[in-house]
Write a protein that holds these residues in place. Structure first.
Motif, short mmCIF file in Angstrom:
data_model
loop_
_atom_site.label_atom_id
_atom_site.label_comp_id
_atom_site.label_asym_id
_atom_site.label_seq_id
_atom_site.Cartn_x
_atom_site.Cartn_y
_atom_site.Cartn_z
N GLY A 52 0.80 -1.23 0.00
CA GLY A 52 0.00 0.00 0.00
C GLY A 52 0.83 1.27 0.00
O GLY A 52 0.28 2.37 0.04
N GLY A 54 2.56 2.51 -2.39
CA GLY A 54 2.49 3.24 -3.66
C GLY A 54 3.46 2.74 -4.73
O GLY A 54 3.61 3.37 -5.77
N LYS A 55 4.08 1.60 -4.50
CA LYS A 55 5.10 1.09 -5.44
C LYS A 55 4.48 0.81 -6.81
O LYS A 55 5.01 1.23 -7.84
CB LYS A 55 5.75 -0.19 -4.88
CG LYS A 55 6.31 -0.03 -3.48
CD LYS A 55 6.89 -1.32 -2.94
CE LYS A 55 5.91 -2.48 -2.80
NZ LYS A 55 4.87 -2.28 -1.76
N SER A 56 3.37 0.07 -6.81
CA SER A 56 2.74 -0.25 -8.11
C SER A 56 2.24 1.01 -8.79
O SER A 56 2.38 1.16 -10.01
CB SER A 56 1.57 -1.22 -7.92
OG SER A 56 2.03 -2.45 -7.43
N THR A 57 1.68 1.90 -8.01
CA THR A 57 1.16 3.14 -8.60
C THR A 57 2.30 3.93 -9.25
O THR A 57 2.14 4.47 -10.35
CB THR A 57 0.45 3.99 -7.53
OG1 THR A 57 -0.55 3.18 -6.90
CG2 THR A 57 -0.20 5.22 -8.12
P1 ADP Z 1 1.87 -1.09 -3.32
O1 ADP Z 1 2.13 -1.52 -4.72
O2 ADP Z 1 3.03 -0.43 -2.66
O3 ADP Z 1 1.31 -2.19 -2.47
P2 ADP Z 1 -0.21 0.49 -4.57
O4 ADP Z 1 0.53 1.42 -5.45
O5 ADP Z 1 -0.87 -0.68 -5.20
O6 ADP Z 1 0.72 0.03 -3.35
O7 ADP Z 1 -1.32 1.27 -3.80
C1 ADP Z 1 -1.06 2.45 -3.05
C2 ADP Z 1 -2.35 2.94 -2.45
O8 ADP Z 1 -3.21 3.41 -3.46
C3 ADP Z 1 -3.10 1.86 -1.69
O9 ADP Z 1 -3.68 2.44 -0.54
C4 ADP Z 1 -4.18 1.45 -2.66
O10 ADP Z 1 -5.32 0.98 -1.98
C5 ADP Z 1 -4.45 2.72 -3.41
N1 ADP Z 1 -4.87 2.48 -4.79
C6 ADP Z 1 -4.14 1.90 -5.76
N2 ADP Z 1 -4.82 1.84 -6.91
C7 ADP Z 1 -6.03 2.39 -6.66
C8 ADP Z 1 -7.20 2.63 -7.45
N3 ADP Z 1 -7.25 2.30 -8.75
N4 ADP Z 1 -8.25 3.23 -6.85
C9 ADP Z 1 -8.20 3.58 -5.55
N5 ADP Z 1 -7.14 3.39 -4.74
C10 ADP Z 1 -6.06 2.80 -5.28
#
Ligand code: ADP
Ligand code: MG
Length: 255
Positions: A52, A54-57
């Protein structure tokens, strides 16, 4: 500072990826706040941090699968400012490998690898086939070329996904937890493939919690928490002497 070329495109040749003051929100929630990160040609970055954070984002914003709300992304000198032509031309140069392998189930292994080079790069079938077989050989799976994804193990499918990305001859490879969905005995074969790629000089940004891999290949470990880059250093420093309490507690949990 960026140099303005005569064509108007911003060019900064030293870095393949430039992220500046990136902000990404989902509704009221700020997933990334003010992220800045440069990736030099040939550099290997391991991105880690709690779930959570933000790595994937961040990875998805780098090639505009997610559109940033603020800030700048420049890939190989081209600023992604929302023009579809720029985004498409940049995506061709960026290979992505996800946790779920995302192979096309109805295509054989070799056809999975041939599709984009034919459609996007304009290769003939025989050129695309030769290139695909060459890269499948590199990931040591050419003997499975005519099978379908469902007939392969997870580790084999992930190596096909890597070969498929390489068939586009990307300038940079982004990996988002490529081994997280694999059974433990298959993690090694995928990591070995990634190490090979690193040793050949590929520019790589890898989200992974495989700290052995990070120690072996990363030039820099970037640690994220709650949408921000909290710490970045060479792997030795990061693992031996993390500066922040957040990094220390993260490392205690995963090692
Ligand atoms: P990580 O890859 O580090 O686990 P993500 O980048 O997947 O984290 O997510 C970072 C935050 O953004 C998390 O709280 C996640 O719930 C939120 N998030 C990611 N994608 C979405 C989306 N499409 N809509 C709403 N919230 C999102
Ligand atoms: Mg993630």
């Amino acid at each position: 500072m960026p140099q303005e070329s005569p064509g108007g495109q911003t060019r900064r040749p030293a870095s393949i990826v430039i992220v500046e003051n990136l902000v990404k929100r989902f509704g009221n929630f700020t997933a990334l706040s003010d992220i800045s990160l440069n990736v030099a040609k040939g550099e290997k970055i391991v991105l880690c941090g709690p779930s959570g954070s933000g790595k994937s984002t961040l990875i998805r914003c780098i090639n505009h699968i997610e559109k940033p709300d603020e800030g700048l992304v420049v890939i190989d000198g081209v600023e992604l400012a929302g023009r579809m032509a720029d985004i498409n031309s940049v995506r061709r140069e960026v290979g992505m490998v996800f946790q779920s392998f995302n192979l096309f189930p109805h295509l054989s292994v070799v056809e999975n690898c041939m599709l984009a080079p034919i459609r996007v790069r304009g290769l003939s079938r025989s050129e695309a086939h030769d290139r695909a077989i060459g890269l499948l050989r590199k990931v040591r799976i050419h003997d499975q070329a005519n099978k379908y994804p469902a007939q392969l193990s997870g580790g084999q499918q992930q190596r096909v996904a890597i070969a498929r990305a390489l068939c586009m001859q990307p300038k940079i490879m982004l990996f988002d937890e490529p081994t997280s969905a694999l059974d433990p005995e298959m993690v090694k074969e995928v990591l070995e493939t990634m190490v090979d790629l690193a040793q050949e000089g590929m520019t790589m940004v890898c989200v992974t919690h495989e700290m052995g891999f990070a120690r072996q290949v990363a030039d820099r470990v970037v640690f994220m928490d709650r949408g921000a880059i909290v710490e970045e250093s060479d792997p030795d420093t990061f693992f031996r002497a993390p500066r922040t309490e957040r990094a220390r507690s993260f490392l205690n949990q995963i090692i």
